[in-house]
Enzyme design. Structure first.
Site, PDB file in Angstrom:
ATOM      1  N   HIS A 222       0.846  -1.193   0.000  1.00 25.02           N
ATOM      2  CA  HIS A 222       0.000   0.000   0.000  1.00 25.02           C
ATOM      3  C   HIS A 222       0.887   1.249   0.000  1.00 25.02           C
ATOM      4  O   HIS A 222       1.949   1.259   0.641  1.00 25.02           O
ATOM      5  CB  HIS A 222      -0.880  -0.024   1.261  1.00 25.02           C
ATOM      6  N   ARG A 264      -3.248   1.184  -3.981  1.00 25.18           N
ATOM      7  CA  ARG A 264      -2.892  -0.228  -4.204  1.00 25.18           C
ATOM      8  C   ARG A 264      -3.560  -0.737  -5.468  1.00 25.18           C
ATOM      9  O   ARG A 264      -4.510  -0.120  -5.974  1.00 25.18           O
ATOM     10  CB  ARG A 264      -3.253  -1.081  -2.993  1.00 25.18           C
ATOM     11  N   LYS A 267      -7.406  -0.474  -7.066  1.00 24.63           N
ATOM     12  CA  LYS A 267      -8.254   0.385  -6.228  1.00 24.63           C
ATOM     13  C   LYS A 267      -8.379   1.754  -6.893  1.00 24.63           C
ATOM     14  O   LYS A 267      -7.773   2.022  -7.919  1.00 24.63           O
ATOM     15  CB  LYS A 267      -7.687   0.490  -4.800  1.00 24.63           C
ATOM     16  N   ASP A 270      -7.020   8.515  -5.693  1.00 22.02           N
ATOM     17  CA  ASP A 270      -7.358   9.332  -4.513  1.00 22.02           C
ATOM     18  C   ASP A 270      -6.270  10.400  -4.351  1.00 22.02           C
ATOM     19  O   ASP A 270      -5.072  10.085  -4.390  1.00 22.02           O
ATOM     20  CB  ASP A 270      -7.418   8.400  -3.289  1.00 22.02           C
ATOM     21  N   CYS A 272      -5.010  11.930  -1.867  1.00 21.91           N
ATOM     22  CA  CYS A 272      -4.015  11.860  -0.791  1.00 21.91           C
ATOM     23  C   CYS A 272      -2.780  11.064  -1.207  1.00 21.91           C
ATOM     24  O   CYS A 272      -1.687  11.290  -0.687  1.00 21.91           O
ATOM     25  CB  CYS A 272      -4.603  11.325   0.508  1.00 21.91           C
ATOM     26  N   TYR A 273      -2.947  10.164  -2.184  1.00 21.20           N
ATOM     27  CA  TYR A 273      -1.780   9.395  -2.646  1.00 21.20           C
ATOM     28  C   TYR A 273      -0.828  10.242  -3.489  1.00 21.20           C
ATOM     29  O   TYR A 273       0.264   9.783  -3.830  1.00 21.20           O
ATOM     30  CB  TYR A 273      -2.224   8.135  -3.407  1.00 21.20           C
ATOM     31  N   ASP A 364     -10.566  13.889  -1.884  1.00 20.26           N
ATOM     32  CA  ASP A 364     -10.090  12.609  -2.423  1.00 20.26           C
ATOM     33  C   ASP A 364     -10.297  12.587  -3.949  1.00 20.26           C
ATOM     34  O   ASP A 364      -9.362  12.411  -4.737  1.00 20.26           O
ATOM     35  CB  ASP A 364     -10.882  11.534  -1.652  1.00 20.26           C
ATOM     36  N   ASP A 371     -11.594  17.854   3.084  1.00 18.00           N
ATOM     37  CA  ASP A 371     -11.242  17.686   4.504  1.00 18.00           C
ATOM     38  C   ASP A 371      -9.777  18.082   4.677  1.00 18.00           C
ATOM     39  O   ASP A 371      -9.053  18.272   3.699  1.00 18.00           O
ATOM     40  CB  ASP A 371     -11.522  16.253   5.001  1.00 18.00           C
ATOM     41  N   HIS A 374      -7.022  15.466   3.355  1.00 12.71           N
ATOM     42  CA  HIS A 374      -6.766  15.510   1.901  1.00 12.71           C
ATOM     43  C   HIS A 374      -6.155  16.848   1.486  1.00 12.71           C
ATOM     44  O   HIS A 374      -5.362  16.891   0.543  1.00 12.71           O
ATOM     45  CB  HIS A 374      -8.049  15.183   1.111  1.00 12.71           C
TER      46      HIS A 374
HETATM   47  C1  LIG Z   1       2.671   8.836   8.955  1.00  7.09           C
HETATM   48  C2  LIG Z   1       1.533   7.911   8.906  1.00  7.09           C
HETATM   49  C3  LIG Z   1       0.807   7.605  10.150  1.00  7.09           C
HETATM   50  C4  LIG Z   1       1.215   7.369   7.734  1.00  7.09           C
HETATM   51  C5  LIG Z   1       0.051   6.526   7.462  1.00  7.09           C
HETATM   52  C6  LIG Z   1       0.244   5.899   6.133  1.00  7.09           C
HETATM   53  C7  LIG Z   1      -1.013   5.427   5.514  1.00  7.09           C
HETATM   54  C8  LIG Z   1      -1.795   6.422   4.737  1.00  7.09           C
HETATM   55  C9  LIG Z   1      -1.364   4.149   5.591  1.00  7.09           C
HETATM   56  C10 LIG Z   1      -2.505   3.565   4.878  1.00  7.09           C
HETATM   57  C11 LIG Z   1      -3.617   3.140   5.758  1.00  7.09           C
HETATM   58  C12 LIG Z   1      -4.640   2.295   5.037  1.00  7.09           C
HETATM   59  C13 LIG Z   1      -4.850   0.952   5.591  1.00  7.09           C
HETATM   60  C14 LIG Z   1      -5.303   2.710   3.997  1.00  7.09           C
HETATM   61  C15 LIG Z   1      -6.331   1.926   3.250  1.00  7.09           C
HETATM   62  O1  LIG Z   1      -7.455   2.639   3.280  1.00  7.09           O
HETATM   63  P1  LIG Z   1      -8.648   2.436   2.241  1.00  7.09           P
HETATM   64  O2  LIG Z   1      -8.958   0.985   2.066  1.00  7.09           O
HETATM   65  O3  LIG Z   1      -9.757   3.318   2.712  1.00  7.09           O
HETATM   66  O4  LIG Z   1      -8.077   3.084   0.922  1.00  7.09           O
HETATM   67  P2  LIG Z   1      -7.710   2.476  -0.525  1.00  7.09           P
HETATM   68  O5  LIG Z   1      -8.936   1.907  -1.105  1.00  7.09           O
HETATM   69  O6  LIG Z   1      -7.236   3.670  -1.271  1.00  7.09           O
HETATM   70  O7  LIG Z   1      -6.617   1.466  -0.318  1.00  7.09           O
HETATM   71 ZN   LIG Z   2      -7.489   9.632   0.603  1.00 10.63          ZN
END
Ligand SMILES: CC(C)=CCC/C(C)=C/CC/C(C)=C/COP(=O)(O)OP(=O)(O)O
Ligand SMILES: [Zn+2]
Length: 433
Positions: A222, A264, A267, A270, A272-273, A364, A371, A374
């Site tokens: 991820h 990932r 998916k 977004d 934030c990535y 996002d 928010d 983001h």
């Molecule tokens: C410094 C610090 C604490 C960093 C954190 C890093 C970070 C963003 C980790 C990912 C967490 C996570 C499980 C996201 C999946 O969310 P989702 O399933 O909602 O999103 P997706 O569908 O985009 O994978």
């Molecule tokens: Zn996001």
């Protein structure tokens, strides 16, 4: 994604239909953009600075001690808002600054570390957020409010005998915990062999067959964890132990037809990535070996551990030979400029046209609400894009590196900690004396 916390062990799959729905919305925006006159295009690409500042300042004002929503996330809200304001080249007024310092001080545990609110148990995520907030504010009052000695004790308490870190005393062990612990220790100049011992073993055990890094061994690669794992490995000077060729291969394929990044495989895109994946590129670009110059992170920007080029710390690009290095890392490294190894313009387009809200703040994707999380990571990603042509911090980006008017230019960040570079230097000077 909308948190920095959940796990990626099991995930709901995204259907082809969902993918198409999002692509449809994004392409509609790009179609409109393509057909409007040039002057209107420039307006659409403009960073609405004043609106962002308004949105962020109002957010900070509401973050008073009586503000109970998202109670355990208040240090995070502080960081997301303060870092966004700093990226925009602004600072907060004296009263807001004092309130933030006092509030964070009340979150500091007498035995070290910061909790999500006053009196709450210290936690690595909120410790990272509080420390980065105080570094972002800068100045003697903010920086000296951090009890480094006690913080070190807290870090030793959450260090597992295996070498990895737990988010809190007795809490879950993951790559996020390893990164937040190493990041705060490094920036506060309290990183030592005891904290570093065996943490690299845990992080390499989280690199998956895909090449990215998962939160825990056996989970799915991820972007959030890949950023955390890579940054931590650079900070402890063990990046050579990752399979860099596979990591690069994985991350380049995370930028999609929507122009933004997904977290990932299979998916949705977004905003934030833009930082979690974009930040991985920013780190990779500064690894001198990857750009053909030898060892580790560029001196001006790295901590002691990262610049300490022992033979163990030499970067060999994992299992690949020098000859296997992707060409895009070697091209254009000249006259203070380099070619980014991702589509920086496309990502800026996604951030400005799809994530930016005209009333301030970022989201996002189209259809979602803005928010502070983001907003912070879209702006951090935008900054990474703008400086992705610059070989070092002393070269301002060329005009062609900045999508939209040049006035869109943000402050540069230190990609290992995600604080504005100027604030990083101030903290480094302060904590080295
Ligand atoms: C410094 C610090 C604490 C960093 C954190 C890093 C970070 C963003 C980790 C990912 C967490 C996570 C499980 C996201 C999946 O969310 P989702 O399933 O909602 O999103 P997706 O569908 O985009 O994978
Ligand atoms: Zn996001």
């Amino acid at each position: 994604m909308d948190s920095v916390g959940s796990s990626t062990r099991r995930r709901p799959t995204v259907s082809q239909h969902e993918q198409w729905m999002v692509q449809d919305q994004v392409f509609q925006i790009y179609d409109i953009f393509a057909t409007i006159p040039h002057s209107a295009q420039t307006l659409m690409l403009e960073l609405v600075r004043d609106k962002h500042i308004d949105y962020l300042t109002r957010g900070l004002q509401q973050l008073s001690p009586s503000f109970v929503v998202l109670d355990s996330s208040r240090p995070w809200l502080c960081y997301w808002i303060l870092h966004s304001i700093a990226l925009l080249g602004e600072s907060v007024d004296f009263e807001l600054e004092n309130n933030a310092i006092d509030f964070l001080n009340r979150c500091q545990d007498p035995d070290g570390g910061y909790g999500g609110g006053p009196g709450q148990m210290p936690h690595l995520a909120t410790t990272y957020a509080a420390v980065n907030s105080l570094i972002t504010l800068g100045g003697r009052r903010a920086l000296s409010s951090i009890n480094r000695e006690k913080l070190y004790t807290f870090l030793r308490k959450v260090k597992d005998p295996s070498g990895a870190f737990r988010m809190h005393d007795g809490g879950e062990m993951d790559v996020r915990a390893c990164y937040t612990a190493i990041s705060v220790a490094s920036i506060l100049n309290i990183l030592d062999d005891e904290l570093v011992k065996d943490v690299g073993n845990y992080i390499i055990s989280c690199q998956t067959y895909e090449g990215g890094i998962a939160g825990e061994p056996g989970s799915e690669a991820h972007g959030g964890y890949t950023f955390c794992g890579l940054a931590a490995m650079v900070l402890i000077n063990e990046v050579n132990r990752l399979d860099m060729a596979r990591l690069i291969d994985w991350v380049v394929f995370r930028q999609g037809v929507e122009c933004g990044f997904q977290g990932r495989t299979n998916k949705l895109v977004d905003g934030c990535y833009s930082f979690w994946q974009g930040g991985v590129f920013a780190i990779l670009q500064r690894l001198r070996s990857v750009s053909g110059e030898g060892v580790a992170f560029s001196d001006a920007e790295a901590g002691d551990y990262a610049t300490d080029s022992t033979s163990e710390g030499e970067v060999t690009n994992g299992n690949s030979s020098e000859a296997d290095e992707p060409d895009h890392f070697k091209q254009g490294v000249d006259h203070g400029e380099m070619v980014p190894p991702f589509h920086s313009m496309a990502l800026q387009q996604y951030i400005l046209l799809c994530s930016q809200e005209q009333d301030g703040g970022f989201r996002d994707k189209p259809g979602k609400a803005r928010d502070f999380y983001h907003t912070c990571y879209c702006l951090s990603g935008l900054s990474v894009c703008q400086y992705s042509w610059s070989k070092d911090e002393h070269s301002p980006p060329p005009t062609r590196a900045v999508l939209g008017p040049y006035s869109n230019l943000l402050e540069p960040v230190h990609p290992l900690y995600n604080v504005v570079l100027k604030q990083y230097h101030e903290a480094r000077d302060f904590f080295s004396s």
